[in-house]
Design an enzyme around this catalytic site. Structure first.
Site, PDB file in Angstrom:
ATOM      1  N   LYS A 134      -1.168  -4.071  -9.043  1.00 34.86           N
ATOM      2  CA  LYS A 134      -1.319  -5.096 -10.076  1.00 34.86           C
ATOM      3  C   LYS A 134      -1.244  -6.503  -9.480  1.00 34.86           C
ATOM      4  O   LYS A 134      -1.372  -7.484 -10.194  1.00 34.86           O
ATOM      5  CB  LYS A 134      -0.253  -4.923 -11.157  1.00 34.86           C
ATOM      6  N   HIS A 158       0.830  -1.210   0.000  1.00 35.59           N
ATOM      7  CA  HIS A 158       0.000   0.000   0.000  1.00 35.59           C
ATOM      8  C   HIS A 158       0.870   1.268   0.000  1.00 35.59           C
ATOM      9  O   HIS A 158       0.536   2.251  -0.660  1.00 35.59           O
ATOM     10  CB  HIS A 158      -0.900   0.042   1.249  1.00 35.59           C
TER      11      HIS A 158
END
Ligand code: PAF
Length: 284
Positions: free
Chosen positions: A150, A37
């Site tokens: 991704k 993150h």
């Protein structure tokens, strides 16, 4: 860092940021933040002068027997992480802000076909829940750019298709997977692994990399490619849901001329479902 939990509060701050002419990037999360993150926040910063993150554990994307109630919620730790990542505003909406008429009554958004393929075939309704909440959050935040990892490759593609189909005025950016030193893709769900499972877990990435190397060496994809990798994973102690070679751009099944490919996989280790993928290109 400002924290807001209401749509009205968010609108006020957004208006202020907009009037100062700032380009705004948005990173939606479900919290329990980790290095993956932080990488998304850094990428967001590269594209904008103001970064907004959200934390919302979206009930709509969890199946009946999934981990919605036990999903790790660590707001105090997350706030410290976001503050040190230089995030300007944290949006932590309540259910009634995201779904004003209730979760069951919410109008939904669904990208057909791809939502029922790959992970969607094993998690019915999951991608409808993801597309619906992301659409809702994008409408509330109205960013210029939104950033996604991704690691959740299929989610990223579905969000790209959804925003394009609905003509949402936002640029969608995908960020490469962050890995542990042994190759395991970083994920909140890695915390569910027992020490023995954690030792085995990097084999998922290793199996995908060896399949990629075999395909690159042979210059073509055989029909058995995914099935062979599933046998290897079973041999190591995984229960694979699928391993599949697809086109990068739309996750369709590749034909002989397709060069930009991605191998996607989902596999269980004990009670934990891991997903991973490897992008690669075949020479002309
Ligand atoms: O990837 C996630 O954390 C979630 O699926 C998302 C995009 C925040 C939607 O709830």
């Amino acid at each position: 860092m400002i924290t807001v939990d209401s749509g009205v509060g968010l609108k006020e701050h957004m208006a202020r940021m907009r009037s100062s002419g700032k380009r705004i990037a948005f990173v939606p999360t479900m919290g329990n933040l980790h290095a993956g993150h932080i990488r998304l926040m850094q990428e967001a910063r590269r594209h904008a002068q103001a970064v907004i993150a959200s934390i919302y554990v979206n009930p709509l994307q969890f199946g009946q027997n999934e981990d919605f109630s036990s999903y790790p919620r660590t707001p105090a730790h997350d706030k410290v992480t976001l503050l040190s990542a230089g995030v300007n505003l944290l949006f932590m909406p309540t259910d009634s802000v995201v779904y004003p008429r209730g979760v069951a009554a919410q109008t939904f958004v669904e990208v057909p076909d791809l939502s029922d393929d790959l992970c969607g075939a094993f998690r019915p309704g999951h991608f409808r829940g993801v597309a619906t909440v992301v659409n809702r959050l994008l409408n509330l935040v109205t960013p210029d750019v939104a950033v996604f990892g991704k690691k959740d490759y299929q989610q990223w593609q579905i969000i790209r298709l959804m925003t394009a189909d609905l003509g949402l005025p936002v640029e969608i950016i995908g960020v490469d997977t962050v890995r542990e030193p042994d190759g395991l893709a970083i994920s909140s769900r890695n915390n569910y692994l027992t020490p023995a499972e954690r030792k085995l877990a990097p084999q998922l990435y290793e199996t995908l990399c060896s399949l990629r190397d075999r395909i690159v060496k042979n210059g073509e994809i055989t029909d058995e490619a995914g099935a062979d990798a599933m046998i290897e994973l079973k041999g190591c102690g995984f229960r694979p849901d699928y391993v599949s070679v697809r086109r990068q751009d739309d996750l369709g099944k590749p034909n002989l001329n397709d060069r930009r490919l991605v191998i996607l996989a989902a596999a269980w280790l004990g009670g934990t479902r891991l997903i991973d993928n490897v992008e690669f290109e075949l020479m002309k």
